[in-house]
Design an enzyme around this catalytic site. Structure first.
Site, PDB file in Angstrom:
ATOM      1  CD  GLU A   1      -5.169  19.371  16.827  1.00 48.98           C
ATOM      2  OE1 GLU A   1      -4.956  19.733  17.984  1.00 48.98           O
ATOM      3  OE2 GLU A   1      -6.227  18.823  16.453  1.00 48.98           O
TER       4      GLU A   1
ATOM      5  CB  CYS B   1       1.696  24.894  18.561  1.00 51.26           C
ATOM      6  SG  CYS B   1       1.537  23.231  19.186  1.00 51.26           S
TER       7      CYS B   1
ATOM      8  CB  CYS C   1      -2.410  13.025  24.990  1.00 47.48           C
ATOM      9  SG  CYS C   1      -2.106  13.611  23.315  1.00 47.48           S
TER      10      CYS C   1
ATOM     11  CB  CYS D   1      -1.576  17.798  22.779  1.00 50.91           C
ATOM     12  SG  CYS D   1      -0.833  16.559  21.795  1.00 50.91           S
TER      13      CYS D   1
ATOM     14  CB  CYS E   1       0.150  10.195  26.748  1.00 54.33           C
ATOM     15  SG  CYS E   1       1.892  10.130  26.302  1.00 54.33           S
TER      16      CYS E   1
ATOM     17  CB  CYS F   1       0.783  10.301  18.866  1.00 52.75           C
ATOM     18  SG  CYS F   1       2.323  10.066  19.793  1.00 52.75           S
TER      19      CYS F   1
HETATM   20  N1  SAH Z   1       4.585  14.045  21.549  1.00 51.05           N
HETATM   21  C1  SAH Z   1       5.345  15.144  22.049  1.00 51.05           C
HETATM   22  C2  SAH Z   1       4.899  16.487  21.500  1.00 51.05           C
HETATM   23  C3  SAH Z   1       3.424  16.701  21.321  1.00 51.05           C
HETATM   24  S1  SAH Z   1       2.481  16.789  22.816  1.00 51.05           S
HETATM   25  C4  SAH Z   1       5.329  15.159  23.564  1.00 51.05           C
HETATM   26  O1  SAH Z   1       4.546  14.419  24.161  1.00 51.05           O
HETATM   27  O2  SAH Z   1       6.131  15.902  24.135  1.00 51.05           O
HETATM   28  C5  SAH Z   1       2.918  18.396  23.418  1.00 51.05           C
HETATM   29  C6  SAH Z   1       2.686  18.592  24.907  1.00 51.05           C
HETATM   30  O3  SAH Z   1       1.270  18.655  25.191  1.00 51.05           O
HETATM   31  C7  SAH Z   1       3.261  17.471  25.748  1.00 51.05           C
HETATM   32  O4  SAH Z   1       4.001  17.976  26.843  1.00 51.05           O
HETATM   33  C8  SAH Z   1       1.998  16.772  26.194  1.00 51.05           C
HETATM   34  O5  SAH Z   1       2.231  16.008  27.332  1.00 51.05           O
HETATM   35  C9  SAH Z   1       1.033  17.907  26.358  1.00 51.05           C
HETATM   36  N2  SAH Z   1      -0.376  17.494  26.438  1.00 51.05           N
HETATM   37  C10 SAH Z   1      -0.989  16.508  25.784  1.00 51.05           C
HETATM   38  N3  SAH Z   1      -2.288  16.401  26.145  1.00 51.05           N
HETATM   39  C11 SAH Z   1      -2.503  17.363  27.061  1.00 51.05           C
HETATM   40  C12 SAH Z   1      -3.651  17.762  27.824  1.00 51.05           C
HETATM   41  N4  SAH Z   1      -4.810  17.136  27.701  1.00 51.05           N
HETATM   42  N5  SAH Z   1      -3.510  18.785  28.700  1.00 51.05           N
HETATM   43  C13 SAH Z   1      -2.314  19.430  28.823  1.00 51.05           C
HETATM   44  N6  SAH Z   1      -1.211  19.094  28.133  1.00 51.05           N
HETATM   45  C14 SAH Z   1      -1.300  18.074  27.261  1.00 51.05           C
HETATM   46 FE1  SF4 Z   2       1.891  11.357  21.670  1.00 48.51          FE
HETATM   47 FE2  SF4 Z   2       0.149  12.919  22.964  1.00 48.51          FE
HETATM   48 FE3  SF4 Z   2       1.887  11.401  24.342  1.00 48.51          FE
HETATM   49 FE4  SF4 Z   2       2.785  13.533  22.948  1.00 48.51          FE
HETATM   50  S1  SF4 Z   2       1.393  13.566  24.727  1.00 48.51           S
HETATM   51  S2  SF4 Z   2       3.657  11.454  23.017  1.00 48.51           S
HETATM   52  S3  SF4 Z   2       1.355  13.481  21.195  1.00 48.51           S
HETATM   53  S4  SF4 Z   2       0.249  10.637  22.991  1.00 48.51           S
END
Ligand code: SAH
Ligand code: SF4
Length: 390
Positions: free
Chosen positions: A100, A119, A133, A359, A130, A126
């Site tokens: 996306e 974006c 996410c 994300c 996390c 991934c």
């Molecule tokens: N993997 C990389 C880039 C993609 S995620 C990273 O983690 O930096 C991009 C951003 O979106 C990251 O800062 C991540 O922590 C944030 N993100 C992911 N899930 C989220 C959520 N549910 N609410 C708010 N931010 C989120």
């Molecule tokens: Fe991967 Fe989501 Fe963690 Fe970014 S925030 S590193 S996309 S699992």
């Protein structure tokens, strides 16, 4: 009409290097210089198929069509919010993987010209995992190619369906975008394709997007941050910190067990010192988990004394999440602690929430709600992307 499927030996033009294309042309008795002409045409805003490249000889267009796909993206499904200022696309790739990208536009103000931020995703899924996410919860699919990364930008560059006002049109024509690697995937776990995509986006014969308008966001892949210093020193770096102590960060950003906070912050400092570019520390605010004044003080200790900036982002809870976002007054209090400690801090706006623009979230929603071929949900526009799927 271009074929719908990318299966088979035809590569997508965005994954073909200019010298390979030149060799392909020469083998067909065409001059090599047409390679740059073709690539410039592919990157033109209104081009959606080889037939649109009207400066090419008529016979060459079907030959290109037989040899290459116009895009790595088979189809895109777009949801709009904020009256069209924010839009999110789920792109289908040739093997059925879905990624996306999000478009966010900020109207011109007295202080700033209109801005368009795109974006993009760097991987399908991934592996970092996390728990807050949606992408992390879904797991790893595969690496994206450089072409698959660049084609997400081209999708929006070519988007005639967005009612672009003159402000936006001028920006789009000149390729004035900000690009953030904050979609699906960990960009520094896919360094070859991500760095190549940055070079392609940067190329003045293509979109010519300045490196200073590109941001790589990482969960803390320390060796990749080192490679950015050496190879892409003008690209911006954002670090997803989310917790100032290792015990909590081990849970929120599991890659912390491999590269703990001290190493990640040291790599960020090194980047700032070597490039003189301010590093953004991203901090997702989760109610009652990482949002206390005590943790704000510890975060200030990590952010102070070097060229950093803290960006607070209220958690956008994933479906079934055990956590919720911190309330506005807690975010303000947390921000005050940082500001009083002399740390530059902003709260990221959460535009696009109505379409779940955080994300990986639209992807998760669509997986349970709507698939291509089904009737479209409200506010959705089903588009064939660049493959000419009208
Ligand atoms: N993997 C990389 C880039 C993609 S995620 C990273 O983690 O930096 C991009 C951003 O979106 C990251 O800062 C991540 O922590 C944030 N993100 C992911 N899930 C989220 C959520 N549910 N609410 C708010 N931010 C989120
Ligand atoms: Fe991967 Fe989501 Fe963690 Fe970014 S925030 S590193 S996309 S699992």
């Amino acid at each position: 009409m271009t074929e719908l499927t990318l299966a088979g030996p035809r590569p997508a033009i965005s994954d073909v290097a200019q010298d390979q294309l030149a060799a392909w042309l020469v083998a067909r008795g065409e001059p090599a210089y047409r390679a740059s002409q073709i690539l410039a045409g592919v990157y033109r805003a209104q081009a959606r198929r080889f037939e649109d490249l009207t400066d090419l000889p008529i016979g060459l267009r079907p030959a290109l069509d037989a040899g290459f796909h116009f895009s790595t993206i088979v189809a895109s499904h777009v949801l709009e919010a904020d009256g069209g200022l924010t839009a999110k696309a789920v792109h289908e790739l040739h093997d059925g993987q879905r990624i996306e990208s999000v478009l966010m536009r900020t109207p011109a103000s007295a202080r700033q010209a209109a801005r368009t931020t795109i974006c993009i995703s760097s991987q399908a899924g991934c592996a970092v995992g996390c728990p807050f996410c949606a992408t992390g919860q879904a797991g790893f699919g595969r690496q994206l190619s450089a072409g698959e990364i660049v084609d997400q930008v081209l999708h929006w560059h070519r988007a005639p369906w967005l009612a672009l006002g003159p402000d936006w049109r001028a920006g789009a024509a000149a390729g004035h975008y900000n690009i953030v690697f904050m979609g699906m995937g960990e960009p520094l776990n896919n360094v070859p394709a991500v760095f190549e995509a940055v070079r392609l986006l940067n190329d003045s014969g293509r979109l010519g997007i300045g490196a200073r308008h590109i941001t790589v966001s990482t969960s803390g892949v320390v060796p990749g941050m080192g490679r950015m210093i050496d190879e892409l020193p003008q690209v911006n770096l954002a670090i997803s910190l989310h917790a100032p102590d290792d015990e909590l960060r081990d849970e929120l950003v599991p890659i912390n067990r491999k590269w703990p906070i001290a190493e990640v912050v040291a790599a960020g400092r090194r980047f700032a010192e070597r490039t003189h570019r301010r590093v953004s520390l991203e901090y997702v605010m989760i109610d009652g988990l990482n949002d206390s004044d005590e943790l704000a003080k510890r975060l200030a200790g990590l952010a102070r004394g070097w060229l950093s900036h803290v960006n607070l982002i209220p958690l956008n809870p994933t479906p079934g999440s055990r956590w919720s976002g911190s309330p506005p007054n807690r975010i303000r209090a947390f921000q005050t602690v940082l500001r009083d400690a002399g740390v530059p801090v902003t709260v990221r706006n959460t535009r696009g929430r109505e379409i779940e623009a955080a994300c990986g979230q639209l992807h998760a929603q669509l997986a349970g709600r709507w698939l291509p071929g089904q009737p479209e949900p409200k506010r959705s526009v089903n588009q064939g992307a660049a493959a000419g799927v009208a």
